[in-house]
Design a protein around this motif. Structure first.
Motif, PDB file in Angstrom:
ATOM      1  N   LEU A  47       0.806  -1.225   0.000  1.00  0.00           N
ATOM      2  CA  LEU A  47       0.000   0.000   0.000  1.00  0.00           C
ATOM      3  C   LEU A  47       0.843   1.281   0.000  1.00  0.00           C
ATOM      4  CD1 LEU A  47      -3.018  -0.845   2.348  1.00  0.00           C
ATOM      5  CD2 LEU A  47      -3.026  -0.569  -0.138  1.00  0.00           C
ATOM      6  N   PRO A  48       1.904   1.365   0.832  1.00  0.00           N
ATOM      7  CA  PRO A  48       2.702   2.602   0.801  1.00  0.00           C
ATOM      8  C   PRO A  48       3.307   2.877  -0.574  1.00  0.00           C
ATOM      9  CG  PRO A  48       3.279   1.282   2.719  1.00  0.00           C
ATOM     10  CD  PRO A  48       2.404   0.430   1.839  1.00  0.00           C
ATOM     11  N   LEU A  49       3.634   1.808  -1.316  1.00  0.00           N
ATOM     12  CA  LEU A  49       4.221   2.000  -2.646  1.00  0.00           C
ATOM     13  C   LEU A  49       3.188   2.546  -3.625  1.00  0.00           C
ATOM     14  CD1 LEU A  49       6.382  -1.253  -2.850  1.00  0.00           C
ATOM     15  CD2 LEU A  49       7.092   1.047  -2.147  1.00  0.00           C
ATOM     16  N   PHE A  50       1.952   2.063  -3.536  1.00  0.00           N
ATOM     17  CA  PHE A  50       0.894   2.623  -4.374  1.00  0.00           C
ATOM     18  C   PHE A  50       0.671   4.100  -4.032  1.00  0.00           C
ATOM     19  CE2 PHE A  50      -0.357  -1.890  -4.837  1.00  0.00           C
ATOM     20  CZ  PHE A  50      -0.523  -1.938  -6.213  1.00  0.00           C
ATOM     21  N   TRP A  51       0.720   4.394  -2.736  1.00  0.00           N
ATOM     22  CA  TRP A  51       0.477   5.764  -2.288  1.00  0.00           C
ATOM     23  C   TRP A  51       1.586   6.726  -2.719  1.00  0.00           C
ATOM     24  CZ3 TRP A  51      -3.135   8.768   0.213  1.00  0.00           C
ATOM     25  CH2 TRP A  51      -4.313   8.124   0.611  1.00  0.00           C
ATOM     26  N   GLN A 406       6.671  12.432   2.181  1.00  0.00           N
ATOM     27  CA  GLN A 406       5.708  11.376   1.862  1.00  0.00           C
ATOM     28  C   GLN A 406       6.369  10.260   1.052  1.00  0.00           C
ATOM     29  OE1 GLN A 406       1.518  12.617   0.906  1.00  0.00           O
ATOM     30  NE2 GLN A 406       2.457  14.631   0.755  1.00  0.00           N
ATOM     31  N   ILE A 407       7.274  10.637   0.148  1.00  0.00           N
ATOM     32  CA  ILE A 407       7.997   9.624  -0.633  1.00  0.00           C
ATOM     33  C   ILE A 407       8.855   8.769   0.297  1.00  0.00           C
ATOM     34  CG2 ILE A 407       9.816   9.291  -2.347  1.00  0.00           C
ATOM     35  CD1 ILE A 407       8.677  11.784  -3.791  1.00  0.00           C
ATOM     36  N   ILE A 408       9.565   9.424   1.207  1.00  0.00           N
ATOM     37  CA  ILE A 408      10.407   8.683   2.159  1.00  0.00           C
ATOM     38  C   ILE A 408       9.544   7.786   3.041  1.00  0.00           C
ATOM     39  CG2 ILE A 408      11.956   8.937   4.146  1.00  0.00           C
ATOM     40  CD1 ILE A 408      12.967  11.538   2.806  1.00  0.00           C
ATOM     41  N   SER A 409       8.414   8.318   3.491  1.00  0.00           N
ATOM     42  CA  SER A 409       7.489   7.533   4.313  1.00  0.00           C
ATOM     43  C   SER A 409       6.961   6.327   3.541  1.00  0.00           C
ATOM     44  CB  SER A 409       6.332   8.426   4.767  1.00  0.00           C
ATOM     45  OG  SER A 409       5.440   7.723   5.597  1.00  0.00           O
ATOM     46  N   GLY A 410       6.652   6.546   2.267  1.00  0.00           N
ATOM     47  CA  GLY A 410       6.154   5.455   1.440  1.00  0.00           C
ATOM     48  C   GLY A 410       7.182   4.360   1.227  1.00  0.00           C
ATOM     49  N   LEU A 411       8.441   4.740   1.057  1.00  0.00           N
ATOM     50  CA  LEU A 411       9.503   3.764   0.842  1.00  0.00           C
ATOM     51  C   LEU A 411       9.849   2.999   2.110  1.00  0.00           C
ATOM     52  CD1 LEU A 411      11.879   5.882  -1.443  1.00  0.00           C
ATOM     53  CD2 LEU A 411      10.416   3.970  -2.148  1.00  0.00           C
ATOM     54  N   LEU A 412       9.726   3.660   3.270  1.00  0.00           N
ATOM     55  CA  LEU A 412      10.122   3.043   4.531  1.00  0.00           C
ATOM     56  C   LEU A 412       8.966   2.417   5.297  1.00  0.00           C
ATOM     57  CD1 LEU A 412      12.625   5.729   5.934  1.00  0.00           C
ATOM     58  CD2 LEU A 412      13.151   3.643   4.661  1.00  0.00           C
ATOM     59  N   GLY A 413       7.733   2.874   5.008  1.00  0.00           N
ATOM     60  CA  GLY A 413       6.593   2.463   5.823  1.00  0.00           C
ATOM     61  C   GLY A 413       6.395   0.966   5.919  1.00  0.00           C
ATOM     62  N   GLY A 414       6.416   0.269   4.779  1.00  0.00           N
ATOM     63  CA  GLY A 414       6.208  -1.172   4.784  1.00  0.00           C
ATOM     64  C   GLY A 414       7.280  -1.900   5.576  1.00  0.00           C
TER      65      GLY A 414
END
Length: 453
Positions: A47-51, A406-414
């Motif tokens: 999901l974070p990657l889609f976001w 947000q990009i950093i969060s998306g890459l690290l979130g999962g």
């Protein structure tokens, strides 16, 4: 230098009215995209990657649109053409995304849904960026905090409506809230139809009810030499020269902008995680659903309640927006900003200790107050530090401080979710709280004029 006229409350209202629909669209996106993508087959870790589509589109689109709108003047004004054009594309994208399953014979539904998400968010950015600059263009410095507060109020009013739409359609109008695997519930589909229509109509209201200042008047108001300004707008530049000029703007950005960037990083890191993981966090922690559940009635019920929660924080944000101008005048913009972010941190962390749906609304009070401040205070503080003829492009560059985290969060979130928390999404809300706390601390280092403190 000719000063900008003082606008009436309703003139300022009209300048920002389109934000009502834009944020209604954003709210539907924030509360339902993870749910839609899960329905279409996306894995929790993916999901974070889609976001990432959202911040990447913002990173690309907003500076380009900002620079272009600085140089555009036609029958629709300076910012109007981009506001209206983006709204049309956003509306079409909103109507198409939840119907991704219909395109399965041509393209996989999940891929189509992801593409519509990217297009929808990109068009939101095309519409939103000029709105930020429009307030700075039209409103005098003494009314600017009021202007951004009204904008924040309209944003959050639209967000309340958008967030609760699926819940209202399900529980009041008996629209179906469940769907077969690979499809999206009718309650979500109709919410996106309604949201798209409101977005387009509200933007049309702003574009046709707001008369932007003519170029000569604009230059007089901002101390610019009209003839020189016109010549600069007509000047044709090579790609290399344009990139060089852009890099020059980046290097020479005001210090206040760089200091606010740190605050923005931690603020938007937290917001991104919230949008991606709240549905999973609430369904697991409160409804007790399994980690990878995305199709049960309990998960769909939790999804609707997350919409109500998001509507609640937007309602609290709208209320706080009404009070924010007076509070900022009494204690200063900086102190107002810092305190609001601290309350946001408390709101996020409190979610860990709550196991009943209704009580989660209390957590949203702090989140809503922080959200209202994030939407208004950075722009109110920053706009007084920017050159008038570069307002659009600098506001676009400032969007890097939204898209980047947000990009950093998306890459690290999962990775954070699986490596540290064994896929228990409620712990991501604590991550949000810590990040928002760091944002509040960073406000202490923002240098603003004494009258703003």
């Amino acid at each position: 230098m000719r000063t900008k006229p003082k606008l009436s409350f309703w003139q300022i209202w009209n300048v920002s009215f389109g934000f009502l629909g834009i944020q209604m669209g954003f709210a539907l996106q924030s509360a339902n995209v993870s749910r839609i993508l899960s329905n279409l087959g996306a894995d929790l870790h993916a999901l974070p990657l889609f976001w990432l589509a959202a911040p990447v589109m913002g990173l690309i689109v907003q500076p380009i649109v900002g620079a272009a709108s600085d140089k555009t003047w036609n029958r629709f004004g300076r910012r109007g053409p981009y506001i209206l054009g983006g709204a049309i594309v956003a509306t079409l994208s909103m109507w198409l995304m939840p119907n991704a399953s219909l395109a399965v014979s041509i393209i996989p539904a999940l891929v189509f849904g992801a593409l519509m998400f990217a297009l929808m968010d990109g068009s939101f950015n095309i519409t939103m960026q000029p709105f930020r600059a429009l307030v700075a263009d039209m409103v005098s410095e003494e009314q600017r905090t009021l202007g951004y507060s009204i904008q924040s109020f309209l944003i959050n009013t639209g967000a309340v409506i958008g967030s609760i739409l699926p819940y209202v359609l399900t529980n009041v109008l008996d629209v179906a809230n469940e769907a077969p695997d690979g499809e999206v519930p009718a309650s979500v589909i109709w919410s996106f139809y309604i949201g798209g229509a409101v977005l387009l109509l509200s933007v049309i209201w702003t574009v046709f009810r707001t008369k932007e200042y003519e170029p000569k008047t604009y230059c007089e108001q901002n101390g610019l030499d009209y003839d020189q300004w016109i010549n600069e707008q007509k000047e044709k530049k090579s790609l290399k020269q344009s990139l060089s000029d852009f890099w020059g703007l980046m290097k020479n950005m005001p210090k206040t902008m760089m200091q606010l960037a740190v605050v923005q990083f931690f603020s938007w890191f937290a917001l991104y995680i919230m949008w991606v993981y709240t549905t999973s966090a609430v369904s697991q922690h409160v409804w007790g659903t399994p980690i990878h559940d995305s199709s049960s009635s309990a998960f769909q019920e939790a999804g609707n309640w997350v919409g109500v929660m998001f509507g609640a924080y937007s309602l609290f944000a709208a209320i706080f927006s009404i009070l924010m101008t007076k509070i900022a005048k009494a204690i200063g913009r900086k102190t107002t900003y810092l305190t609001s972010l601290l309350l946001g941190a408390v709101g996020y962390i409190s979610m860990f200790y709550i196991t009943t749906p209704n009580a989660l609304i209390f957590s949203m009070i702090g989140v809503g107050i922080a959200w209202a401040a994030i939407l208004a205070m950075p722009y109110s503080i920053l706009s007084e530090s920017l050159p008038a003829d570069k307002m659009g492009v600098y506001m676009g560059i400032f969007n890097f401080t939204i898209a980047g985290p947000q990009i950093i969060s998306g890459l690290l979130g999962g990775a954070i979710l699986s490596s540290f928390f064994n896929n228990h999404a409620i712990y991501m809300m604590i991550v949000c709280g810590v990040s928002m706390l760091l944002a509040a601390l960073a406000v202490c280092f923002v240098k603003v004029p004494k009258q703003q403190n």
